[in-house]
Scaffold this active site. Structure first.
Site, PDB file in Angstrom:
ATOM      1  N   GLY A 129       3.976 -10.269   4.212  1.00  0.00           N
ATOM      2  CA  GLY A 129       4.887 -10.475   5.500  1.00  0.00           C
ATOM      3  C   GLY A 129       4.002 -10.919   6.219  1.00  0.00           C
ATOM      4  O   GLY A 129       2.714 -11.104   6.459  1.00  0.00           O
ATOM      5  N   HIS A 172       9.196  -3.830   3.608  1.00  0.00           N
ATOM      6  CA  HIS A 172       8.765  -3.920   2.374  1.00  0.00           C
ATOM      7  C   HIS A 172      10.029  -4.144   1.610  1.00  0.00           C
ATOM      8  O   HIS A 172      10.142  -4.929   0.800  1.00  0.00           O
ATOM      9  CB  HIS A 172       8.120  -2.651   1.727  1.00  0.00           C
ATOM     10  CG  HIS A 172       6.858  -2.416   2.282  1.00  0.00           C
ATOM     11  ND1 HIS A 172       6.800  -1.301   3.244  1.00  0.00           N
ATOM     12  CD2 HIS A 172       5.742  -3.014   2.193  1.00  0.00           C
ATOM     13  CE1 HIS A 172       5.446  -1.290   3.809  1.00  0.00           C
ATOM     14  NE2 HIS A 172       4.816  -2.157   3.076  1.00  0.00           N
ATOM     15  N   SER A 218       6.107  -0.925  10.456  1.00  0.00           N
ATOM     16  CA  SER A 218       4.797  -0.647  10.135  1.00  0.00           C
ATOM     17  C   SER A 218       5.005   0.821   9.482  1.00  0.00           C
ATOM     18  O   SER A 218       5.510   1.807   9.849  1.00  0.00           O
ATOM     19  CB  SER A 218       3.757  -0.883  11.058  1.00  0.00           C
ATOM     20  OG  SER A 218       2.457  -0.030  10.888  1.00  0.00           O
ATOM     21  N   SER A 219       4.242   0.970   8.577  1.00  0.00           N
ATOM     22  CA  SER A 219       4.010   2.312   7.773  1.00  0.00           C
ATOM     23  C   SER A 219       3.267   3.156   8.995  1.00  0.00           C
ATOM     24  O   SER A 219       3.187   4.512   8.886  1.00  0.00           O
ATOM     25  CB  SER A 219       3.036   2.193   6.554  1.00  0.00           C
ATOM     26  OG  SER A 219       3.783   1.624   5.802  1.00  0.00           O
ATOM     27  N   ASP A 244       1.370  -9.332   9.279  1.00  0.00           N
ATOM     28  CA  ASP A 244      -0.170  -9.452   8.930  1.00  0.00           C
ATOM     29  C   ASP A 244      -0.466 -10.892   8.792  1.00  0.00           C
ATOM     30  O   ASP A 244      -0.796 -11.436   7.493  1.00  0.00           O
ATOM     31  CB  ASP A 244      -0.493  -8.737   7.670  1.00  0.00           C
ATOM     32  CG  ASP A 244      -0.296  -7.261   7.901  1.00  0.00           C
ATOM     33  OD1 ASP A 244      -0.709  -6.622   8.802  1.00  0.00           O
ATOM     34  OD2 ASP A 244       0.402  -6.745   7.143  1.00  0.00           O
ATOM     35  N   GLN A 262      -3.901 -12.223   7.296  1.00  0.00           N
ATOM     36  CA  GLN A 262      -4.101 -11.570   6.143  1.00  0.00           C
ATOM     37  C   GLN A 262      -3.357 -12.815   5.385  1.00  0.00           C
ATOM     38  O   GLN A 262      -3.758 -13.437   4.238  1.00  0.00           O
ATOM     39  CB  GLN A 262      -3.223 -10.410   5.875  1.00  0.00           C
ATOM     40  CG  GLN A 262      -3.221 -10.181   4.428  1.00  0.00           C
ATOM     41  CD  GLN A 262      -2.563  -8.606   4.293  1.00  0.00           C
ATOM     42  OE1 GLN A 262      -3.463  -7.902   4.061  1.00  0.00           O
ATOM     43  NE2 GLN A 262      -1.475  -8.431   3.835  1.00  0.00           N
ATOM     44  N   MET A 302       0.870  -1.307   0.045  1.00  0.00           N
ATOM     45  CA  MET A 302       0.071   0.014  -0.062  1.00  0.00           C
ATOM     46  C   MET A 302       0.885   1.274  -0.081  1.00  0.00           C
ATOM     47  O   MET A 302       0.160   2.380   0.510  1.00  0.00           O
ATOM     48  CB  MET A 302      -0.891   0.072   1.166  1.00  0.00           C
ATOM     49  CG  MET A 302      -1.895  -1.055   1.214  1.00  0.00           C
ATOM     50  SD  MET A 302      -3.456  -0.712   1.975  1.00  0.00           S
ATOM     51  CE  MET A 302      -2.733  -0.469   3.527  1.00  0.00           C
ATOM     52  N   VAL A 334      10.063  -7.973  10.055  1.00  0.00           N
ATOM     53  CA  VAL A 334      11.404  -7.187  10.118  1.00  0.00           C
ATOM     54  C   VAL A 334      10.997  -6.015  11.127  1.00  0.00           C
ATOM     55  O   VAL A 334      10.131  -5.319  11.315  1.00  0.00           O
ATOM     56  CB  VAL A 334      11.759  -6.405   8.810  1.00  0.00           C
ATOM     57  CG1 VAL A 334      13.029  -5.553   8.942  1.00  0.00           C
ATOM     58  CG2 VAL A 334      11.923  -7.376   7.721  1.00  0.00           C
ATOM     59  N   ALA A 342       4.114   3.803   1.164  1.00  0.00           N
ATOM     60  CA  ALA A 342       4.928   4.296   2.305  1.00  0.00           C
ATOM     61  C   ALA A 342       5.819   3.184   2.741  1.00  0.00           C
ATOM     62  O   ALA A 342       6.000   2.531   4.195  1.00  0.00           O
ATOM     63  CB  ALA A 342       3.807   4.503   3.504  1.00  0.00           C
TER      64      ALA A 342
HETATM   65  O1  PAF Z   1      -0.686  -5.803   3.700  1.00  0.00           O
HETATM   66  C1  PAF Z   1      -0.833  -4.933   2.835  1.00  0.00           C
HETATM   67  O2  PAF Z   1      -0.136  -3.887   2.783  1.00  0.00           O
HETATM   68  C2  PAF Z   1      -2.179  -4.841   2.133  1.00  0.00           C
HETATM   69  O3  PAF Z   1      -3.275  -5.330   2.850  1.00  0.00           O
HETATM   70  C3  PAF Z   1      -2.242  -5.515   0.897  1.00  0.00           C
HETATM   71  C4  PAF Z   1      -1.775  -6.887   0.771  1.00  0.00           C
HETATM   72  C5  PAF Z   1      -1.146  -4.818  -0.213  1.00  0.00           C
HETATM   73  C6  PAF Z   1      -3.486  -5.502   0.059  1.00  0.00           C
HETATM   74  O4  PAF Z   1      -4.047  -4.275  -0.268  1.00  0.00           O
END
Ligand code: PAF
Length: 283
Positions: free
Chosen positions: A148, A35, A186-187, A151, A154, A28, A177, A30
């Site tokens: 990652g 990342h 985290s952003s 999450d 997720q 997303m 990390v 930032a």
């Molecule tokens: O983990 C994230 O940054 C978001 O949930 C993702 C997987 C890019 C979906 O927008």
């Protein structure tokens, strides 16, 4: 490195890259070192013959709170620079209007793993994640994708989506990390006040203490209560949840021989931080 702003540009840029390994890292924006670590792993996975695609898209559909969306940091120039330095081949950077039709009417909902942890606290969040990730999978058609483990839920939900919908894509989970003091990157960390930033590593400390206690036989309830108490003792902190569950089903741990997950979400002021740790009993 090429940057696609429309779906058509993306299609054209990816056409010559098809046939080899194509590794997608959805983000997303930032972007931070967490990342960068995903992007570097993608580069290694793709090798010299394959390609790495990163998407940078602040997905409005997955925000259950308008304030969280409007305060989410956006740093497109720095994001492109970081992607370039990590060896990304193509960055997809659409606007919401490019990504979604104004009258879109199809949803994508996982109905079991999404009902607990963050899913219970953030209605619609994971449906928004599944919708955007399935669109990215269809647009990019990667062979692999990396997410990652911060999450964790997720990742579990996306694994289920890939399994149940037969996406021909291998998912890879990447380790969390952390800053030197243990805070998970985290952003949202940039929005912490100096006081909350100083206190935030307590989450990791509490998780490590809990892990040791669990390994040595403490009950799931005692472990959760200890984490909850230590975080609640910090001024300005509100615990959203502390849950010990089965690491795969994310529901109640019924067999202590299985891998457990201890997951935490807590508000430091108005910034919601999450973290987790996998737990096992002493053999
Ligand atoms: O983990 C994230 O940054 C978001 O949930 C993702 C997987 C890019 C979906 O927008």
């Amino acid at each position: 490195m090429q940057t696609a702003y429309s779906k058509e540009e993306l299609r054209n840029m990816l056409a010559p890259l098809r046939g080899g390994r194509l590794v997608l890292v959805p983000t997303m924006g930032a972007l931070h070192e967490g990342h960068a670590s995903l992007l570097r792993q993608a580069r290694v996975l793709a090798g010299d013959s394959g390609s790495v695609v990163a998407s940078v898209f602040l997905n409005p559909v997955q925000f259950d709170n308008a304030g969280d969306l409007s305060s989410y940091p956006q740093t497109p120039e720095a994001d492109l620079e970081l992607c370039r330095s990590c060896g990304v081949d193509v960055v997809f950077m659409p606007t919401p209007e490019v990504m979604y039709c104004a009258d879109r009417s199809v949803t994508m909902e996982e109905t079991h793993l999404s009902t607990v942890l963050c899913g219970a606290k953030r209605p619609g969040h994971f449906a928004g994640v599944c919708l955007v990730v399935s669109k990215l999978f269809n647009l990019v058609q990667p062979t692999d994708a990396i997410f990652g483990k911060k999450d964790y839920q997720q990742l579990a939900i996306l694994r289920r989506m890939v399994r149940d919908l037969d996406f021909p894509i291998t998912l890879h989970g990447a380790e969390i990390v952390r800053e030197a003091d243990g805070l998970a990157l985290s952003s949202r960390n940039v929005r912490l006040t100096p006081e909350h930033r100083a206190a935030a590593p307590s989450i990791r400390k509490a998780l490590l203490e809990a892990s040791a206690a669990y390994t040595n036989g403490a009950s799931a309830t005692d472990v959760c209560v200890a984490v909850q108490r230590s975080l609640e003792a910090i001024p300005g902190v509100r615990v959203d949840y502390v849950t010990l569950c089965d690491a795969e089903t994310l529901h109640e741990l019924t067999d202590e021989k299985r891998l457990a997950l201890l997951a935490v979400a807590a508000y430091f002021g108005d910034v919601r931080l999450i973290d987790n740790i996998e737990l096992t009993r002493r053999a």
